[in-house]
Design an enzyme around this catalytic site. Sequence first.
Site, PDB file in Angstrom:
ATOM      1  N   GLN A 140      39.284 -20.821 -45.675  1.00  0.00           N
ATOM      2  CA  GLN A 140      39.742 -19.529 -46.680  1.00  0.00           C
ATOM      3  C   GLN A 140      40.740 -19.770 -47.500  1.00  0.00           C
ATOM      4  O   GLN A 140      40.564 -19.054 -48.958  1.00  0.00           O
ATOM      5  CB  GLN A 140      39.840 -18.494 -45.754  1.00  0.00           C
ATOM      6  CG  GLN A 140      38.489 -17.887 -45.021  1.00  0.00           C
ATOM      7  CD  GLN A 140      38.656 -16.578 -44.149  1.00  0.00           C
ATOM      8  OE1 GLN A 140      39.421 -16.848 -42.981  1.00  0.00           O
ATOM      9  NE2 GLN A 140      38.394 -15.627 -44.705  1.00  0.00           N
TER      10      GLN A 140
ATOM     11  N   ARG B 215      50.595 -16.833 -39.528  1.00  0.00           N
ATOM     12  CA  ARG B 215      49.450 -17.495 -38.633  1.00  0.00           C
ATOM     13  C   ARG B 215      48.348 -18.152 -39.760  1.00  0.00           C
ATOM     14  O   ARG B 215      48.052 -17.562 -40.485  1.00  0.00           O
ATOM     15  CB  ARG B 215      48.906 -16.316 -37.872  1.00  0.00           C
ATOM     16  CG  ARG B 215      47.508 -16.968 -37.185  1.00  0.00           C
ATOM     17  CD  ARG B 215      46.459 -15.837 -36.793  1.00  0.00           C
ATOM     18  NE  ARG B 215      45.292 -16.477 -36.308  1.00  0.00           N
ATOM     19  CZ  ARG B 215      44.134 -15.812 -36.184  1.00  0.00           C
ATOM     20  NH1 ARG B 215      43.995 -14.631 -36.460  1.00  0.00           N
ATOM     21  NH2 ARG B 215      43.069 -16.297 -35.797  1.00  0.00           N
TER      22      ARG B 215
ATOM     23  N   HIS C  18      39.439 -22.088 -36.704  1.00  0.00           N
ATOM     24  CA  HIS C  18      39.142 -20.915 -37.243  1.00  0.00           C
ATOM     25  C   HIS C  18      37.666 -21.407 -37.750  1.00  0.00           C
ATOM     26  O   HIS C  18      37.740 -21.319 -39.264  1.00  0.00           O
ATOM     27  CB  HIS C  18      40.194 -20.603 -38.185  1.00  0.00           C
ATOM     28  CG  HIS C  18      39.953 -19.112 -38.639  1.00  0.00           C
ATOM     29  ND1 HIS C  18      40.888 -17.848 -38.443  1.00  0.00           N
ATOM     30  CD2 HIS C  18      38.819 -18.153 -39.149  1.00  0.00           C
ATOM     31  CE1 HIS C  18      40.647 -16.926 -38.812  1.00  0.00           C
ATOM     32  NE2 HIS C  18      39.225 -17.049 -39.290  1.00  0.00           N
TER      33      HIS C  18
ATOM     34  N   GLU D 236      37.695 -15.754 -32.730  1.00  0.00           N
ATOM     35  CA  GLU D 236      36.664 -14.847 -32.571  1.00  0.00           C
ATOM     36  C   GLU D 236      35.278 -15.628 -32.244  1.00  0.00           C
ATOM     37  O   GLU D 236      34.302 -15.608 -32.971  1.00  0.00           O
ATOM     38  CB  GLU D 236      36.318 -14.226 -34.039  1.00  0.00           C
ATOM     39  CG  GLU D 236      37.501 -13.279 -34.184  1.00  0.00           C
ATOM     40  CD  GLU D 236      37.363 -12.683 -35.858  1.00  0.00           C
ATOM     41  OE1 GLU D 236      36.125 -12.762 -36.268  1.00  0.00           O
ATOM     42  OE2 GLU D 236      38.248 -11.767 -36.051  1.00  0.00           O
TER      43      GLU D 236
ATOM     44  N   ASN E 224      41.745  -9.566 -32.530  1.00  0.00           N
ATOM     45  CA  ASN E 224      41.648  -9.341 -33.999  1.00  0.00           C
ATOM     46  C   ASN E 224      41.178  -7.903 -33.734  1.00  0.00           C
ATOM     47  O   ASN E 224      39.843  -7.772 -32.994  1.00  0.00           O
ATOM     48  CB  ASN E 224      40.742 -10.041 -34.688  1.00  0.00           C
ATOM     49  CG  ASN E 224      41.452 -11.462 -34.784  1.00  0.00           C
ATOM     50  OD1 ASN E 224      42.366 -11.687 -34.413  1.00  0.00           O
ATOM     51  ND2 ASN E 224      40.677 -12.544 -35.131  1.00  0.00           N
TER      52      ASN E 224
ATOM     53  N   TYR F  78      39.732  -4.695 -36.215  1.00  0.00           N
ATOM     54  CA  TYR F  78      39.568  -3.956 -37.721  1.00  0.00           C
ATOM     55  C   TYR F  78      38.794  -2.773 -37.725  1.00  0.00           C
ATOM     56  O   TYR F  78      39.201  -1.687 -38.466  1.00  0.00           O
ATOM     57  CB  TYR F  78      38.624  -4.983 -38.610  1.00  0.00           C
ATOM     58  CG  TYR F  78      39.324  -6.135 -38.909  1.00  0.00           C
ATOM     59  CD1 TYR F  78      39.362  -7.317 -38.163  1.00  0.00           C
ATOM     60  CD2 TYR F  78      40.051  -6.117 -40.249  1.00  0.00           C
ATOM     61  CE1 TYR F  78      39.646  -8.566 -38.452  1.00  0.00           C
ATOM     62  CE2 TYR F  78      40.291  -7.353 -40.718  1.00  0.00           C
ATOM     63  CZ  TYR F  78      40.422  -8.645 -39.866  1.00  0.00           C
ATOM     64  OH  TYR F  78      40.828  -9.635 -40.317  1.00  0.00           O
TER      65      TYR F  78
ATOM     66  N   GLU G 277      45.090 -10.152 -35.880  1.00  0.00           N
ATOM     67  CA  GLU G 277      44.404  -9.717 -37.323  1.00  0.00           C
ATOM     68  C   GLU G 277      44.130  -8.018 -37.242  1.00  0.00           C
ATOM     69  O   GLU G 277      43.473  -7.772 -36.366  1.00  0.00           O
ATOM     70  CB  GLU G 277      43.068 -10.483 -37.442  1.00  0.00           C
ATOM     71  CG  GLU G 277      43.268 -11.712 -38.071  1.00  0.00           C
ATOM     72  CD  GLU G 277      41.711 -12.505 -38.349  1.00  0.00           C
ATOM     73  OE1 GLU G 277      41.038 -11.667 -38.676  1.00  0.00           O
ATOM     74  OE2 GLU G 277      41.787 -13.574 -37.982  1.00  0.00           O
TER      75      GLU G 277
END
Length: 498
Positions: A37, A95, A140, A185, A324, A326, A396
């Site tokens: 990313q 991280r 990742h 994840e 993580n 959200y 996250e």
Amino acid sequence: MLWVTTVVLWASVSHVYGYSKQFPPGFKFGAATAAYQVEGAYNVSDKGECKWDRLTHRYPELFTNHDNGDNACKSYYYWRRDIEMAAELGLQFYRFSISWPRLLPTGLPNEISDDGKNYYNNLIDGLLERGIEPIVSIYHWEMPQLLQDLGGWANPKISDWFADYARVVFTLFGDRVKIWLTINEPIVECDWYYGQGILAPQLDYYVGPYMCNKNLLLSHAKAYRVYDREFRHKYHGKLSIVNHLLWLKPYSSEYEEDAEIARQFLTGRYAHAIYSKKGGWPSVVEKTVAKVSKEQGFRESRLPPFTKEEIELVRGTYDFFAMNHYTSRLVRTAEPDEDVVESLFTYIPDADLVLENDPTWTYGYSETMPIYPPGIREQMEWVRKHYGDVDIFITENGYSTGGSNLDDDARISYIRSYLEEVLLAIQEGINVIGYTYWSLMDNFEWTGGYGTKFGLYEVDFSDPHRKRTARKSARYYADLISNRSLYIPPACQSNSFK
Ligand code: BGC
């Protein structure tokens, strides 16, 4: 004079009413990114191709504006600026992830890239020089394409390949990295890529996710055991897989049992084998998939069983619980003949459960991430109930905006409201040890390309130097970190930014 009065007033009010909202002394604050990313430099020197290189080049239409990570934030070149940003924010840790094919161009340890090694050494050393702890995700989502061509997570050999890769990483960086996150994840990696036919490798909907699920748990476990056997005694580090936790609430009280089944399908399926006392699959998942597989005419359950040895191999392979978080969803059973939306986080096929947004929840730029702050606390309560008094590390949490905007008050209120709930969880006696904001800067948001922005720093993607500019939320986060409190005295506004 006015300044002094304000500060004194603030101090006494916060003391009297317990408004100081102080975080406990050992609690750490950080921010995160991931290699594909942000790094760019997708083909420099001997770097191997990763599955995202292949996918974005071959199927650009799957990505907003045909964006890809070829250049991203160019962190491969501007890593010094990334460290400077982490220092401006006062982060205690940063991280980031290692790109598997940047370090091992073939995916296997027969060849270790000097260039890859230097890049991550520079980043780690640069962070440490500024007093910032490097926390490293080993994976990742950058599967080397050569291994993906052999089936990736669906190939049973993957657990040995992953353990070999992890050994290289521990050997090279273990003297300086003390917190390792094995795989980010797994549910997104397996249920999405191997199940939905949206992204590579577009395997069979029914079988792919569960093959990936089991092999990935074994991969994590083997990497953990390698660390235990060969490195722990010298480096004393800690490891966890990164659980993706979507908090699941019943649509109404009659769906409480269904909500629990959904939690076992989405959380337990990746966590139970590692964190529960018993190990293996959650029994409701095992029974449900076996029953549905039979009804569908399969000879055996599509959920591959664990052997006794495998259960023992995986059970207990953690030093803390990385999560993580959200967003949240409401759970209900599907209506007969309902036209369900078959996508991860909208429907659980084997359990025939629908996941919906509560219409009262608002959201940022990503409609798939409605805001329900108590969800983070309720999720941690669930983790404690099922897996005991484990240390929980929030790896996250973040909020998205679209377009260019430096005054991101909505992001500030998201961070504040989620952290309020984290403090409540701590008051309830849950051992929350840290919080990570996603992301340090805007970056390649997978299928959302560069249009979806999670950054504390805005990145100008039209600038060849990818100028990074602090948003208002960056200043807020810096103040929060330096005060270690959600209430920031008016005189403490941060001015350490470029
Ligand atoms: C992933 C990140 C992603 C973020 C926002 C997380 O699930 O780990 O890579 O950018 O969500 O969508």
